[in-house]
Design an enzyme around this catalytic site. Structure first.
Site, PDB file in Angstrom:
ATOM      1  CD  GLU A   1       7.355   4.058   5.877  1.00  0.00           C
ATOM      2  OE1 GLU A   1       8.154   4.312   7.113  1.00  0.00           O
ATOM      3  OE2 GLU A   1       6.275   3.878   5.874  1.00  0.00           O
TER       4      GLU A   1
ATOM      5  NE  ARG B   1       3.906  -0.685  -5.685  1.00  0.00           N
ATOM      6  CZ  ARG B   1       3.103  -1.744  -5.279  1.00  0.00           C
ATOM      7  NH1 ARG B   1       2.991  -2.730  -5.930  1.00  0.00           N
ATOM      8  NH2 ARG B   1       2.386  -1.608  -4.249  1.00  0.00           N
TER       9      ARG B   1
ATOM     10  CE1 TYR C   1      -3.554  -5.767  -3.157  1.00  0.00           C
ATOM     11  CE2 TYR C   1      -1.688  -6.637  -4.078  1.00  0.00           C
ATOM     12  CZ  TYR C   1      -2.447  -6.110  -3.058  1.00  0.00           C
ATOM     13  OH  TYR C   1      -1.584  -6.113  -2.052  1.00  0.00           O
TER      14      TYR C   1
ATOM     15  CB  CYS D   1      -7.496 -26.699  -6.719  1.00  0.00           C
ATOM     16  SG  CYS D   1      -6.581 -28.063  -6.991  1.00  0.00           S
TER      17      CYS D   1
END
Ligand SMILES: *Cc1c(COP(=O)(O)O)cnc(C)c1O
Length: 421
Positions: A271, A274, A313, A340
């Protein structure tokens, strides 16, 4: 390498026309590249009797993309009601859909069972008692704990909230069997963005050994093992990609060996998200400001609400500046959005060709976990999504959010509770 040369060759010559027509920012996906990778995956595992990829819908939950997955022959991996509906909308039915939720609610189970059902991948032994009506096919997500080390994004298995522990896994299938479940599968997901194919081979070894053990103890057989997603893509130039053919070869050999020993082989499910779409999408954004203070900042018209990975990340996403290449003078800049939040940066101290207001920046590898992770903090709105079709057209596949969308959840009927004293 990031974004392929073929995708660049298709996109860059027409990109100015596209930005003129659609404005910026937007994510654009490359249908030809997605299909090519999908077909490479199928080819790598063609030696296994039954191989199927269930595209991880969360990576790029767009109906047009899911329709391409369906057309390639893939199923869908979902973990929410919305993802189930998207998958069914794209033509997924019954066992085309894996429902891999965790901390699952009753509403989730009801939706998973609706409309022809789905393959239930249970995240805990105790959920057996909570499934409103137990289907004849059940899969458990296995968490090997200290038996395996995880990788950076997903963390180590003992600290992960997912799955059934090693000392509960046989009991889980024992209970399922005694409750009348007839068909069994097993799943695990231990890696994320893993470039070393041997990690996935080890995961296959682990699951094949485990099903042999469970089968021997409980006299059941397994229809499939699902080794999860997590195949990596190289975000940085110069990093080698995952060796898909070697992975296919080694895992196929494991299956043939299992077949010889046990007289059958389960299906292999995967599955990936990416790996299938990640490199085939880019975020296109325009430079609108630059400022020179302690550092030089290039401000663009997208923010981390379009692409959270760098801020969340510290992920590297390669950037090209359209029309500027090795010959343009270089400078070191931070490329920033408008939130911000000081981590609203697409690149930090990156050497790039000198950027002027109006330049078009192409941020690579946003085809998975890009637009999908978008959010509205600071009132920022998510951008449109475009598809560069296999026949060279450009199609709008999601409109940009508008201020009215932001205000939509503020339109409701008054609902006031005055708790009794
Ligand atoms: C996120 C996820 C995937 C897809 O991960 P990729 O890194 O995109 O391949 C697959 N399965 C499950 C259960 C997931 O949570």
């Amino acid at each position: 390498m990031p974004m392929s040369q073929a995708f660049k060759d298709r996109l860059f010559p027409v990109l100015e026309q596209i930005t003129d027509h659609y404005g910026s920012p937007f994510h654009i996906y490359d249908e030809a590249g997605i299909r090519e990778t999908g077909n490479q995956l199928k080819k790598a595992f063609a030696g296994i009797d039954r191989f199927r990829e269930y595209y991880a819908v969360k990576a790029l939950p767009n109906p047009k993309i899911l329709a391409i997955m369906k057309d390639i022959g893939f199923g869908f991996d979902c973990s929410s009601i919305a993802e189930l509906r998207l998958s069914r909308g794209a033509g997924g039915q019954g066992e085309d859909i894996m429902f891999t939720s965790n901390n699952t609610s009753e509403a989730d189970f009801i939706e998973a069972a609706a409309d022809g059902g789905s393959v239930l991948n249970l995240d805990d032994l105790n959920l057996l008692a909570k499934v409103p009506s137990l289907p004849e096919l059940i899969c458990f997500r296995y968490n090997p704990g200290a038996k395996r080390t995880g990788n950076e994004i997903i963390g180590t298995p003992v600290e992960a909230k997912y799955g059934v522990s090693d000392d509960q896994i046989i009991e889980a299938y024992r209970q399922a069997k005694s409750l009348g479940v007839k068909r069994f599968g097993i799943h695990t997901m231990l890696a994320s963005n893993e470039l070393n194919y041997e990690y996935m081979v080890q995961t296959s070894v682990m699951l094949l050994e485990l099903i042999a053990e469970i089968s021997a103890q409980l006299e059941i057989t397994f229809e499939f093992i699902n080794i999860g997603g997590g195949l990596g893509i190289p975000y940085k130039p110069g990093v080698a990609g995952l060796d898909l053919d070697a992975m296919g070869r080694d895992i196929t050999a494991l299956f043939k060996n299992f077949h010889r020993q046990h007289g059958y082989e389960p299906a292999l499910y995967m599955e990936s998200g990416r790996f299938i779409t990640g490199p085939h999408g880019v975020l296109v954004t325009k430079a609108i400001n630059r400022k020179d203070i302690y550092r030089t900042y290039v401000g663009v018209d997208a923010s981390m609400s379009c692409l959270m990975r760098p801020g969340m990340y510290g992920a590297y996403h390669h950037i090209d500046v359209l029309g500027k290449d090795g010959k343009t003078a270089k400078e070191i800049v931070d490329v920033v959005g408008s939130l911000c939040e000081n981590n609203d940066k697409f690149a930090i101290q990156r050497e790039l060709p000198k950027i002027d207001d109006g330049d078009i920046l192409v941020i690579h590898d946003t085809g998975a976990h890009g637009s999908a992770m978008g959010f509205n903090y600071n009132g920022n709105l998510r951008p449109k999504e475009l598809l560069l079709t296999a026949d060279g057209k450009v199609e709008l596949i999601r409109r940009a959010e508008q201020v009215e969308d932001y205000f939509a959840t503020l339109c409701f009927e008054q609902d006031l509770l005055e708790p009794a004293a």
